[in-house]
Design an enzyme around this catalytic site. Structure first.
Site, PDB file in Angstrom:
ATOM      1  N   GLY A  53     -10.578 -24.383 -23.190  1.00 26.96           N
ATOM      2  CA  GLY A  53      -9.789 -23.984 -24.344  1.00 26.96           C
ATOM      3  C   GLY A  53     -10.482 -22.881 -25.123  1.00 26.96           C
ATOM      4  N   SER A  54      -9.720 -22.067 -25.834  1.00 29.84           N
ATOM      5  CA  SER A  54     -10.311 -21.064 -26.718  1.00 29.84           C
ATOM      6  C   SER A  54     -10.714 -21.704 -28.046  1.00 29.84           C
ATOM      7  CB  SER A  54      -9.325 -19.916 -26.927  1.00 29.84           C
ATOM      8  OG  SER A  54      -9.161 -19.196 -25.718  1.00 29.84           O
ATOM      9  N   GLY A  55     -11.370 -20.910 -28.890  1.00 29.25           N
ATOM     10  CA  GLY A  55     -11.841 -21.434 -30.167  1.00 29.25           C
ATOM     11  C   GLY A  55     -13.342 -21.653 -30.188  1.00 29.25           C
ATOM     12  N   HIS A  56     -13.988 -21.362 -29.043  1.00 29.73           N
ATOM     13  CA  HIS A  56     -15.442 -21.553 -28.940  1.00 29.73           C
ATOM     14  C   HIS A  56     -16.171 -20.221 -28.809  1.00 29.73           C
ATOM     15  CE1 HIS A  56     -14.294 -25.671 -28.406  1.00 29.73           C
ATOM     16  NE2 HIS A  56     -13.689 -25.425 -27.253  1.00 29.73           N
ATOM     17  N   LYS A 104     -16.632 -28.031 -18.264  1.00 26.88           N
ATOM     18  CA  LYS A 104     -17.092 -28.929 -19.331  1.00 26.88           C
ATOM     19  C   LYS A 104     -16.337 -30.253 -19.205  1.00 26.88           C
ATOM     20  CE  LYS A 104     -16.391 -26.329 -23.124  1.00 26.88           C
ATOM     21  NZ  LYS A 104     -15.537 -25.277 -22.565  1.00 26.88           N
ATOM     22  N   ASP A 109      -9.587 -30.394 -18.693  1.00 26.44           N
ATOM     23  CA  ASP A 109     -10.293 -29.369 -17.914  1.00 26.44           C
ATOM     24  C   ASP A 109     -10.543 -29.861 -16.489  1.00 26.44           C
ATOM     25  OD1 ASP A 109     -10.352 -27.704 -20.068  1.00 26.44           O
ATOM     26  OD2 ASP A 109     -12.512 -27.799 -20.399  1.00 26.44           O
ATOM     27  N   HIS A 218     -14.453 -29.953 -30.749  1.00 27.89           N
ATOM     28  CA  HIS A 218     -13.037 -29.903 -31.133  1.00 27.89           C
ATOM     29  C   HIS A 218     -12.796 -30.814 -32.338  1.00 27.89           C
ATOM     30  CE1 HIS A 218     -13.487 -29.509 -26.722  1.00 27.89           C
ATOM     31  NE2 HIS A 218     -12.706 -28.456 -26.903  1.00 27.89           N
TER      32      HIS A 218
END
Lengths: 329, 329
Positions: A53-56, A104, A109, A218
């Site tokens: 996921g994005s946001g990292h 991860k 995932d 998250h």
């Protein structure tokens, strides 16, 4: 939470557009996808791929480049990329020697990367993978069976990327990865929650003088809330958790990563690093490699994580110190 | 504001200790001072030095290294370094060809750097300097006569650092600097105030849906408060202010910097970059160089700044693209 954004539902696409125009000498985007690929000559070596996921940010696209990742697959915010996007990354990155996936440990995932692996194998591409579960804070979590994968994943990118660059085969890289991952342990703490774009509320709310140990990237729950302590006390708590996990080791040499979660300034990260250094020195633990900064973030969350890599093999430090051509390493 | 800190009055010293242990291959600290010096062979070239109050990390110590700064002088948080500290930096950095000081336009910095310059000259060291005043938001400010010096200062470090590395004389570097600085314009916006360590209150408080245009990197007032707009509208406001300052130019080529102020995630910085790119393209303005990230921060402030460098001289882009060996460029 105020954010600099246009349409929250389009934020990943716009972010990737901004990345591509800014770093066009290093990376390119596979059109209509979340796949970021390095611009480098293909030389018939193993391609190492990661994503999630994005946001990292800068993870993972910031670590695409020679000596590290061949491609990164960027899902929506805190959402696994789809199998077809991962398959696309495998196909564009493949150089003839197989593709290695660094995953991860999140259920979504794992499901999607494994599905992409099967689809790629049906197309005749050799694929192997490793699941990173470095976060020692809790067993099982909101999106995870077992332990979560967090900042320590970046040490895996770096070391496997170097191995691939050195021409190791996919079987050798698989063996290296399986030995490496148990040597990496991480744990974090949060001063604030995290608010996904478009949401009105953060994932959790902490009091004005409160922190939470062991929070995930998250906003998943940690293991204890308490009043904010001094940096040295925070460092002692995290370090004790990590060294307990390692147990007694023959060698005393480690690489460490102090990772800002997005909203914590470098000043505080370095103060904390100094405390980690002092405490480790008191315990006769040697730090042979340091990595400090906002590397595996959680949007604007304030807090940080500490990762220790036990340097069981001399190859690890050789790989960590090797130069790379990426945006953010 | 929760912070990861021990004694707030000791925060800069502990930060510098953390920096030094983490990056001992690149930098060293002059004992008992806030002077960070690069570890590099002295080759008889001009030494470029900068510095100022701390709280803007990675500026300036993160930009010490071959091809950029010879040394940085780190004052207390948002407080100019003392003349004796600056003098110490001049003396340790000097290689026989003179020392060039890059000073951000704050009254305290100017006073202390000028005093150090005089003291060094009395000791027989040739010193020249430039004052950077790139922030077009306001004339005069809390700590400034004229315009403030902000993120554009880093373009000055990079370009003068390259000139020094190329062996330019101190007179040539002075001429270059005097021509360069008027070609650099910056402007910022804040979503939150900033709280110095040990303070109970931020420098200013914005409503839950409010921003302020033109805020300085120490929380100095800007020129307008209003409701948070879309990233594209924010980009248009900042870009218009900058292009108005430049007026009509023969060439249309620029370098840009999108600088996070500390608490704004990379995701938002790239979304904003994409908007700047789109708007400049619509105006037939070409971007030949991009720099994105948390570079000249204001502790944990949320917000960003936009810097444009008009590429009047081909040497600027050559200098920007040259490799450096620093922690953070």
């Amino acid at each position: 939470m105020k954010k600099i954004v246009n349409d929250p539902t389009n934020i990943v696409d716009e972010m990737l557009k901004g990345m591509i125009v800014s770093h066009s000498e290093l990376i390119q985007r596979v059109p209509e996808t979340g796949v970021i690929q390095r611009k480098a000559e293909k030389t018939g070596k193993v391609a190492v791929i990661s994503g999630g996921g994005s946001g990292h940010e800068p993870a993972h696209a910031g670590f695409v480049g020679e000596g590290m990742l061949s491609a990164a697959v960027c899902g929506e915010v805190f959402t696994s990329p789809t199998p077809d996007q991962i398959l696309e990354a495998i196909k564009v990155a493949e150089e003839g020697a197989g593709v290695f996936l660094v995953i991860k440990n999140y259920s979504g995932d794992i499901m999607n990367f494994e599905m992409a692996q099967e689809l790629a194998e049906m197309e005749g591409i050799e694929v192997a993978s490793v699941v990173v579960d470095d976060d020692v804070a809790v067993e099982d979590s909101l999106y995870t069976q077992g332990k979560r994968g967090v900042a320590g994943t970046l040490f895996v990118h770096k070391i496997l990327g170097y191995a691939a660059q050195q021409g190791q085969s996919i079987a050798e890289i698989k063996e290296l990865a399986d030995k490496l991952v148990p040597n990496i342990k991480s744990i974090g703490l949060a001063l604030t929650g995290v608010t996904t774009p478009g949401s009105k509320q953060p994932s959790f709310i902490l009091g004005d003088d409160e922190i939470e140990y062991g929070v995930g990237i998250h906003g998943e729950p940690g293991y204890r809330r308490e009043k904010l302590q001094s940096s040295r006390d925070l460092a002692e708590e995290l370090l004790t958790k990590l060294t307990d996990e390692f147990g007694e080791k023959e060698e005393k040499n480690f690489a460490i990563m102090v990772n800002g979660l997005g909203g914590t300034p470098l000043m505080e990260q370095y103060v904390f690093t100094n405390d980690v250094y002092t405490l480790m020195k008191e315990q006769n633990l040697t730090i042979d490699y340091y990595k400090i900064g906002n590397l595996m973030t959680s949007l604007e969350m304030q807090g940080l994580s500490l990762t220790m890599l036990y340097l069981e093999d001399d190859f690890y430090i050789e790989a960590l110190q090797a130069p790379v051509t990426t945006i953010s390493w």
